[in-house]
Write a protein that holds these residues in place. Structure first.
Motif, mmCIF file in Angstrom:
data_model
loop_
_atom_site.group_PDB
_atom_site.id
_atom_site.type_symbol
_atom_site.label_atom_id
_atom_site.label_comp_id
_atom_site.label_asym_id
_atom_site.label_seq_id
_atom_site.Cartn_x
_atom_site.Cartn_y
_atom_site.Cartn_z
ATOM 1 N N ASP A 182 33.217 -47.340 -5.404
ATOM 2 C CA ASP A 182 32.017 -47.873 -4.742
ATOM 3 C C ASP A 182 31.163 -46.744 -4.172
ATOM 4 N N ASN A 183 31.046 -45.668 -4.954
ATOM 5 C CA ASN A 183 30.206 -44.512 -4.592
ATOM 6 C C ASN A 183 30.620 -43.829 -3.289
ATOM 7 N N LYS A 184 31.910 -43.859 -2.999
ATOM 8 C CA LYS A 184 32.447 -43.140 -1.837
ATOM 9 C C LYS A 184 33.673 -42.353 -2.295
ATOM 10 N N GLN A 185 33.634 -41.049 -2.124
ATOM 11 C CA GLN A 185 34.720 -40.194 -2.596
ATOM 12 C C GLN A 185 35.235 -39.310 -1.473
ATOM 13 N N GLN A 191 33.508 -26.467 -1.312
ATOM 14 C CA GLN A 191 32.850 -27.506 -0.517
ATOM 15 C C GLN A 191 31.356 -27.565 -0.822
ATOM 16 N N GLU A 192 30.750 -26.398 -0.903
ATOM 17 C CA GLU A 192 29.314 -26.314 -1.176
ATOM 18 C C GLU A 192 28.974 -26.972 -2.511
ATOM 19 N N ALA A 193 29.773 -26.671 -3.525
ATOM 20 C CA ALA A 193 29.528 -27.238 -4.852
ATOM 21 C C ALA A 193 29.803 -28.739 -4.869
ATOM 22 N N LEU A 194 30.851 -29.179 -4.187
ATOM 23 C CA LEU A 194 31.182 -30.602 -4.155
ATOM 24 C C LEU A 194 30.089 -31.406 -3.448
ATOM 25 N N VAL A 195 29.529 -30.844 -2.377
ATOM 26 C CA VAL A 195 28.425 -31.499 -1.676
ATOM 27 C C VAL A 195 27.239 -31.688 -2.622
ATOM 28 N N ALA A 196 26.901 -30.646 -3.376
ATOM 29 C CA ALA A 196 25.760 -30.716 -4.292
ATOM 30 C C ALA A 196 26.010 -31.729 -5.411
ATOM 31 N N ILE A 197 27.214 -31.726 -5.957
ATOM 32 C CA ILE A 197 27.558 -32.650 -7.046
ATOM 33 C C ILE A 197 27.468 -34.095 -6.581
ATOM 34 N N CYS A 198 28.019 -34.363 -5.404
ATOM 35 C CA CYS A 198 28.015 -35.739 -4.893
ATOM 36 C C CYS A 198 26.618 -36.183 -4.484
ATOM 37 N N GLN A 212 23.866 -35.230 -5.965
ATOM 38 C CA GLN A 212 23.189 -35.501 -7.228
ATOM 39 C C GLN A 212 23.652 -36.827 -7.826
ATOM 40 N N ALA A 213 24.950 -37.120 -7.667
ATOM 41 C CA ALA A 213 25.508 -38.360 -8.212
ATOM 42 C C ALA A 213 25.300 -39.545 -7.274
ATOM 43 N N LYS A 214 24.708 -39.297 -6.099
ATOM 44 C CA LYS A 214 24.494 -40.328 -5.084
ATOM 45 C C LYS A 214 25.811 -40.967 -4.651
#
Length: 645
Positions: free
Chosen positions: A298-301, A327-334, A336-338
Motif C-alpha cells: 500500500d505504498n508504504k515501505q 539512505q540517501e539513495a533509498l529516499v530518492a527512489i521512494c 520517485q516511486a511515491k
C-alpha cells in the motif's frame, strides 16, 4: 492553540524484538514467540483491569447521553459499562493463564482479543461525559486510560519478527526438491522471482499435507502461522537479516500468505554488510517495480539499516558513509516511486554499532530521511540507562522527538561534491587500513582472543543470543555485540576507531581546508569526529598494555604495541583537526562523567586480567567463585563504559 493532541494520537510507539528475533538464536523458537505474545496479552489485560477497577469506583454519576443509556438500564451507567468490561478482561486473563501454562480450555464467549473491544466502551463513556458537561472528569483518569489503550493496546506492545534470509530460502529449497522442481538455492535471482511471483498469484495451497518438512523448516512455518494467528495488533514488522535481493522479501510475503495471514505485515529487508548497503538501492528499485508487491505494501515501505555488521565488516568510517549513501539513495527512489519510506535504524549502544547521542545521530542523517518517521532500536543496557526511570524515559523521548522535529523543519544541508569526494576517499582509505589489520594480519585473531575476554563471553549469561552465528567460525562469524564488547573490556576500543585515523591523516596532508569546512557545516561529518572524541576519551592504552602483559603471548605482543601507538597517534591527530587540546572540551558535563566513571572502573580491569589469567592457565582447578567474579568484572566494566553493547 490550547487544544492538545487528539485522543487517539500515538506519536511514539513501542515495539520489541525480545522473543521475536530468532536470527541465529536457536533458543527463540515458534513456541517461545507464542509464549511471549500470550504473556504480553496477559499483562495488558491485567493492567487495564486495574485501571477499570479505579475508574468504575470513581465514575458513579448517573447523568449520561443517549448513546450510553442505550447500552445499559443502570442508574450508574458508567460504572455498569466499565464493570462489564473489567469482568471480560479478567475472564480473558484467566484464559490466557491457562494458555500460557499449556492447559487448553474453551475460548470464552466474552474474550477480549481486539483493541476495538477495549476502546469502544471507554470511548462511549468518554463522549458521554463530554456531552454532559463533565469535561474535567473525562479528561482525567479516563483519558489517561484511553491514551494507554491507543498507545499499547491489548498486546501491550507490538513484536517484531526477525529471521535470516537463508532460513526462508531453505524452506523453498527443501520444498522444490520434494516437488522435483529443482533446487531453489541453485536458481538465479530471475528464476527465484518468477517462482515466488507465480505462487503469490496462485490460489492453490503450495504446501501439501503430504510434505513432511525438516525440523528447521517447520520452525519457520510455525512462526508464520503464529503471525497469522495474532494479527497486526500484536505484530509490527517482519525483519529479514542479511537481505540482499528482492527475492528475500518476496519469499517472506509468500510464506505469510501460505500461513493464512489475512493482513499485509510490513516486511523490512535489513541491509547489513558493506556490499548489501551498496546494493540496497538497486534491490529496492527492482522490488518497487513489481506491481503486486506495491499493492501488498500500500505504498508504504520500511527498510532497516544495519550498523553493527557493516562496521565489523569495513570499519566505522566506511560503514557510516555506506549507510549515509544507502539512505540517501533509498529516499530518492521512494520519492520517485511515491512510496512512503520509513528507515529503521538498527543501532546498538556502542559507537562501533552506530550508538552515541541520539539527537546528534538523528540530525546527521541525509535530508528527507525523516519524512516517513523514525524507527530506532534501543538495546541492552541502554534500555535501562535511557528508560529505567520515568524522568529518564521522558527526557529520552523528548530528545528523540525534538531531533525528529528539528530534522524535518531544519534539514541538514545536501553535501557538496567536494565533501562527497573527500568522504569517499576517507571511506576507502579507512576500510583498507581496517581490513589490513583485522583480515590480513595473521596474528590478529590469536591476539584478539588473547588480549580480550572474547572466548569467555560465550560462557556468561550476558547476551540475548549466542556469541557466534557459526560456532566454528572466526572473527567474521562473531556477532557484532561480543566483537565490540570484548574490545571495550580491555579499553582498546579498537572497532570504534581503527582505520579512521589513517584515513584522516592522509586527507590532512592535502585537504585541510575541506576537512575544516565539513566539520563546521556538515552535521554528518561533525558527528563522526564527535564520536571519535568520545571513544578516545574512554580508551586507555595503559590498561590495554596491562592486559597484554598478563594475557598475551610474547610473540604476539608486538601487535598490541602497534595498535596502542596508532591509537595515540590518532588521538593527537583528532585534537589537531578539531583545533583543541582537550577531548570533548565542548561537552564538559559528559567529559567529567566519563572521567569520574573511569576512576571506579580501572580497578576492575586489573582484577579481570588476573581472573582471566587464572581461568586460562588453571582451567581444571578454577572454582565457581572465580568464574562468578569474572562475570561480575565484565558486567561492571560494561556498566562503567555505558554504551558498551
Amino acid at each position: 492553540m490550547g487544544q492538545g493532541i487528539a485522543v487517539d494520537a500515538t506519536p511514539i510507539r513501542f515495539t520489541s524484538w525480545m522473543g521475536g528475533d530468532r536470527d541465529g538464536n536457536p533458543f527463540v523458537t515458534a513456541e517461545v514467540t507464542q509464549q511471549v505474545l500470550l504473556l504480553s496479552r496477559w499483562k495488558a489485560a491485567d493492567l487495564f483491569a486495574k485501571d477499570l477497577d479505579v475508574l468504575s469506583s470513581e465514575l458513579s454519576m448517573s447523568e449520561a447521553n443517549a448513546a450510553l443509556k442505550a447500552v445499559t438500564q443502570s442508574d450508574e451507567p458508567y460504572r455498569a459499562v466499565l464493570n462489564k468490561l473489567r469482568l471480560q478482561l479478567l475472564s480473558t486473563r484467566q484464559w490466557l493463564t491457562q494458555a500460557i501454562n499449556q492447559q487448553p480450555s474453551p475460548v470464552p464467549a466474552d474474550l477480549i482479543w481486539h483493541n476495538k473491544q477495549l476502546l469502544e466502551p471507554l470511548l462511549l463513556c468518554y463522549h458521554s461525559l463530554q456531552e454532559c458537561g463533565m469535561t474535567v472528569i473525562a479528561n482525567s483518569k479516563l483519558l489517561d486510560t484511553l491514551r494507554r489503550a491507543y498507545a499499547f493496546g491489548l498486546s501491550l506492545l507490538k513484536l517484531d519478527i526477525r529471521q535470516d534470509a537463508q532460513r526462508h530460502a531453505d524452506v523453498f529449497s527443501e520444498l522444490t526438491q520434494y516437488l522435483e522442481l529443482g533446487d531453489y538455492a541453485s536458481w538465479d535471482e530471475a528464476q527465484k522471482q518468477q517462482f515466488l511471483l507465480s505462487e503469490l498469484s496462485s490460489r492453490r495451497p503450495l504446501f501439501g499435507k503430504e510434505w513432511q518438512p525438516s525440523a528447521d523448516v517447520q520452525q519457520v512455518l510455525d512462526t508464520c502461522a503464529i503471525v497469522a494467528e495474532h494479527g497486526p495488533e500484536a505484530l509490527s514488522t517482519y525483519v529479514i537479516s542479511m537481505a540482499g535481493k528482492p527475492s528475500d522479501v518476496l519469499a517472506v510475503q509468500l510464506l505469510l500468505k501460505q500461513a493464512g495471514a489475512q493482513f499485509s505485515m510490513p516486511i523490512a529487508p535489513l541491509f547489513e554488510t558493506l556490499a548489501d548497503l551498496e546494493h540496497a538501492p538497486d534491490s529496492m528499485q527492482q522490488l518497487l517495480a513489481i506491481g503486486s508487491y506495491r499493492n501488498y505494501i500500500d505504498n508504504k515501505q520500511e527498510v532497516m539499516i544495519g550498523y553493527s555488521d557493516s562496521a565489523k565488516d569495513a570499519g566505522v568510517f566506511a560503514a557510516a558513509w555506506a549507510q549515509y549513501q544507502a539512505q540517501e539513495a533509498l529516499v530518492a527512489i521512494c520519492q520517485q516511486a511515491k512510496v512512503q519510506l520509513t528507515l529503521f535504524h538498527g543501532r546498538g549502544g556502542t559507537i562501533g554499532r552506530g550508538g552515541g547521542p541520539a539527537h546528534a545521530a538523528i540530525l546527521s542523517q541525509p535530508p528527507g530521511s525523516l519524512a516517513g518517521g523514525l524507527r530506532v532500536t534501543e538495546q541492552g543496557e541502554m534500555i535501562r540507562f535511557k528508560f529505567g526511570l520515568p524522568k529518564l524515559a521522558l527526557r529520552s523521548l523528548a530528545l528523540y522527538s525534538s531531533a525528529v522535529l528539528e530534522g524535518l523543519l531544519l534539514p541538514p544541508p545536501v553535501p557538496k561534491s567536494s565533501w562527497r569526494e573527500l568522504m569517499q576517499q576517507l571511506a576507502d582509505d579507512s576500510c583498507q587500513a581496517y581490513r589490513a589489520v583485522v583480515r590480513e594480519d595473521k596474528a590478529f585473531v590469536p591476539y584478539f582472543r588473547a588480549a580480550t575476554p572474547e572466548q569467555e563471553l560465550g560462557q556468561l549469561p550476558l547476551g540475548s543470543r549466542p556469541a557466534k552465528r557459526n560456532p566454528t567460525g572466526g572473527v567474521e562469524s562473531l556477532r557484532a555485540i561480543p566483537w565490540i564488547f570484548a574490545w571495550s573490556q580491555n579499553r582498546l576500543m579498537l572497532p570504534a576507531w581503527l582505520g579512521a585515523g589513517a584515513a584522516l591523516a592522509k586527507a590532512e596532508q592535502s585537504q585541510q581546508a575541506v576537512l575544516d569546512e565539513m566539520q563546521q557545516q556538515w552535521p554528518f561529518f561533525a558527528t563522526r569526529l564527535s564520536m571519535l572524541e568520545m571513544v578516545f576519551l574512554k580508551a586507555d592504552t595503559d590498561i590495554a598494555a596491562y592486559y597484554d602483559k598478563i594475557l598475551v603471548p610474547t610473540e604476539l605482543q608486538y601487535l598490541g604495541t602497534q595498535l596502542r601507538q596508532q591509537l595515540d597517534h590518532d588521538r593527537a591527530l583528532l585534537l589537531r583537526l578539531i583545533h583543541s587540546d582537550t577531548l570533548m572540551a565542548k561537552e564538559g558535563w559528559i567529559r567529567e562523567s566519563i572521567m569520574l566513571r573511569n576512576t571506579y572502573v580501572d580497578p576492575l580491569h586489573i582484577l579481570q586480567a588476573e581472573l582471566l589469567h587464572r581461568v586460562r592457565h588453571q582451567p581444571n582447578s578454577v572454582k565457581p567463585d572465580i568464574s562468578q567474579a569474572l562475570m561480575i568484572t565484565i558486567a561492571g566494566i560494561a556498566a562503567g563504559m555505558r554504551n558498551s553493547g
